[in-house]
Design a protein around this motif. Structure first.
Motif, short mmCIF file in Angstrom:
data_model
loop_
_atom_site.label_atom_id
_atom_site.label_comp_id
_atom_site.label_asym_id
_atom_site.label_seq_id
_atom_site.Cartn_x
_atom_site.Cartn_y
_atom_site.Cartn_z
N UNK A 1 0.83 -1.11 -0.03
CA UNK A 1 -0.01 -0.04 0.08
C UNK A 1 0.83 1.16 -0.06
N UNK A 2 1.91 1.02 0.79
CA UNK A 2 2.83 2.41 0.86
C UNK A 2 3.55 2.44 -0.74
N UNK A 3 3.89 1.44 -1.28
CA UNK A 3 4.72 1.37 -2.64
C UNK A 3 3.36 2.27 -3.59
N UNK A 4 2.37 1.77 -3.42
CA UNK A 4 1.21 2.33 -4.16
C UNK A 4 1.02 3.89 -4.30
N UNK A 5 1.08 4.27 -2.88
CA UNK A 5 0.99 5.71 -2.74
C UNK A 5 2.04 6.50 -3.33
N UNK A 6 3.52 5.91 -3.26
CA UNK A 6 4.72 6.49 -3.61
C UNK A 6 4.59 6.49 -5.26
N UNK A 7 4.12 5.42 -5.88
CA UNK A 7 3.97 5.38 -7.22
C UNK A 7 3.03 6.31 -7.86
N UNK A 8 1.76 6.64 -7.30
CA UNK A 8 0.80 7.45 -7.59
C UNK A 8 1.44 8.99 -7.50
N UNK A 9 2.22 9.12 -6.45
CA UNK A 9 2.82 10.56 -6.41
C UNK A 9 3.79 10.75 -7.53
N UNK A 10 4.47 9.89 -7.95
CA UNK A 10 5.38 9.94 -9.01
C UNK A 10 4.67 10.22 -10.35
#
Length: 441
Positions: A361-370
């Motif tokens: 879930x944390x990975x997903x948030x970072x990827x969405x931000x990028x």
């Protein structure tokens, strides 16, 4: 001819694995997930393909370490720490469990054979984390699940259409052996594997190939129906609902749930429908009621032996001591682990699954931000798609583990191996990663 080609392939892979051990990891997991040695068993008689690939791979890792080409960043993670503690608990239960050598109840598994398989699985997993250290290797390893699921979906439907199989369908097996000899375990392959196909489709630019990949999914649903597994059916429903809920495109939510319901009504068959009808009345129904009895016994075993459990493979022998009901396995991966390996193992196993899910879930948030702040390249897009696929896959596994004894489900290690890479990659701010050494700089 088939055996000659196999020998050439294994010999070539062994040589390449010494120089490029990550290739050995990919091929080894083909034998774990797909299991060609059980599909085309006549070509593998007298051959141990996983061992013939795993040994050169480990040798290649040792040579790479001597050349100082190994960085331990991908091994030194909290995910692997939890895995190591869990393995330690299993080892303690095998060595000191009070019912490892036997008891008043029946023995369902041989502790010696079970531990021999477990330590090899854990050892190769830890070695593999040293090899899967860049996006290209991650991508090739992820293809193993995609290709395996596609072929086994074909295999299951072909067995059905050809009339070679009646009743509940298990997976390929040779001389009664194979990873998927249990129908529930075979269903779990599709529950955990179909999300790979669904999310990988978003990466494909060719719409025809994308639709072709997605077309496999309904046939995968049918493969689950053929197993007659209620746990598989519940896992399928859970993953489909999760995909629909998480999808940013509402039309997918509108279509996918009715599509699954139509597929179930049309293709589920009498065996699964009769078994599914008993899910709601679980207390009165035989299988559901016996699960509760096994869960209660498992809890009593944990209370009596919180440090060692009753011992690896000791639940059957210990069962009459803690329950007046017929001895059986726990049909719950978490409680099975706790009953046999102790309370610490129970907590660590649950913590491992939860930590991996939170990491995704944390990975997903970072990827969405990028993606919002800059253009996303193909490699990062693939990681984003597979991150979502792994989340749904692990959710499906963790849900089904409530009803099935999946604590030694080998594809789980493969899934966590992929998650471990994404965990390290995301932890370093999604920078361009070509090797573990670059991460450490």
């Amino acid at each position: 001819m088939g055996q000659i080609l196999l020998y050439i392939f294994l010999a070539g892979t062994s040589v390449v694995a010494i120089a490029r051990p990550w290739i050995g990891v990919v091929v080894a997991y083909v034998f774990v997930i797909l299991g060609p040695q059980h599909i085309w068993w006549w070509n593998f008689q007298g051959v141990r393909p996983f061992l013939l690939v795993a040994i050169p791979t480990v040798i290649g890792i040792v040579f790479a370490w001597v050349r100082k080409e190994i960085d331990f960043s991908f091994l030194q993670t909290k995910i692997n720490l939890l895995f190591f503690i869990l393995f330690g608990c299993i080892t303690v239960s095998y060595l000191f469990g009070p019912y490892v050598l036997g008891g008043p109840g029946p023995r369902f598994q041989n502790p010696d054979l079970l531990y021999d398989r477990i330590w090899k699985t854990y050892f190769f997993y830890f070695m593999s984390t040293l090899c899967i250290n860049d996006k290209r290797k991650f991508k090739y390893l992820s293809y193993v699940m995609i290709v395996s699921v596609i072929y086994l979906v074909y295999w299951a439907n072909d067995q059905y259409l050809s009339g070679f199989w009646y009743g509940r369908m298990a997976g390929p097996k040779a001389f009664g052996q194979g990873l998927y000899v249990d129908e529930n375990v075979f269903a779990m392959l599709f529950v955990t594997g179909l999300p790979f196909l669904y999310y990988a489709g978003f990466f494909l630019k060719n719409k025809i190939i994308r639709l072709g990949l997605w077309l496999v999914i309904p046939f995968g649903w049918h493969a689950i129906f053929l197993t007659g597994s209620r746990g598989g059916l519940l896992g399928l429903a859970f993953t489909v609902l999760l995909i629909a809920w998480r999808s940013p495109k509402r039309w997918i939510s509108v279509l996918i749930i009715p599509a699954m319901l139509i597929a179930y009504q049309w293709q589920a068959g009498d065996v699964l429908k009769e078994r599914a009808a008993t899910i709601q009345d679980y207390q009165a129904e035989s299988s559901g009621g016996t699960r509760i009895q096994a869960w209660e016994a498992s809890i009593q075993m944990m209370k009596a032996h919180p440090l060692t459990g009753v011992g690896l493979g000791g639940m059957g022998p210990a069962f009459p001591v803690y329950s007046t009901h017929k001895p059986r396995v726990a049909h719950n991966a978490y409680l099975q682990t706790g009953a046999e390996s102790g309370l610490i193992a129970f907590v660590v196993y649950i913590s491992l699954v939860c930590y991996a899910l939170v990491s995704l879930l944390k990975n997903e948030k970072k990827m969405q931000k990028i993606a919002k702040n800059s253009s996303i390249n193909d490699n990062t897009l693939y990681l984003k798609c597979l991150n979502n696929g792994l989340f749904v896959s692990l959710c499906g596994f963790s849900f089904c583990a409530l009803f099935l004894s999946l604590n030694n489900f080998e594809p789980f290690f493969y899934i966590v191996l992929l998650i471990n890479f994404l965990h390290v990659y995301s932890r370093h701010s999604m920078l361009s990663v070509n090797s573990a050494k670059e991460i450490s700089q």
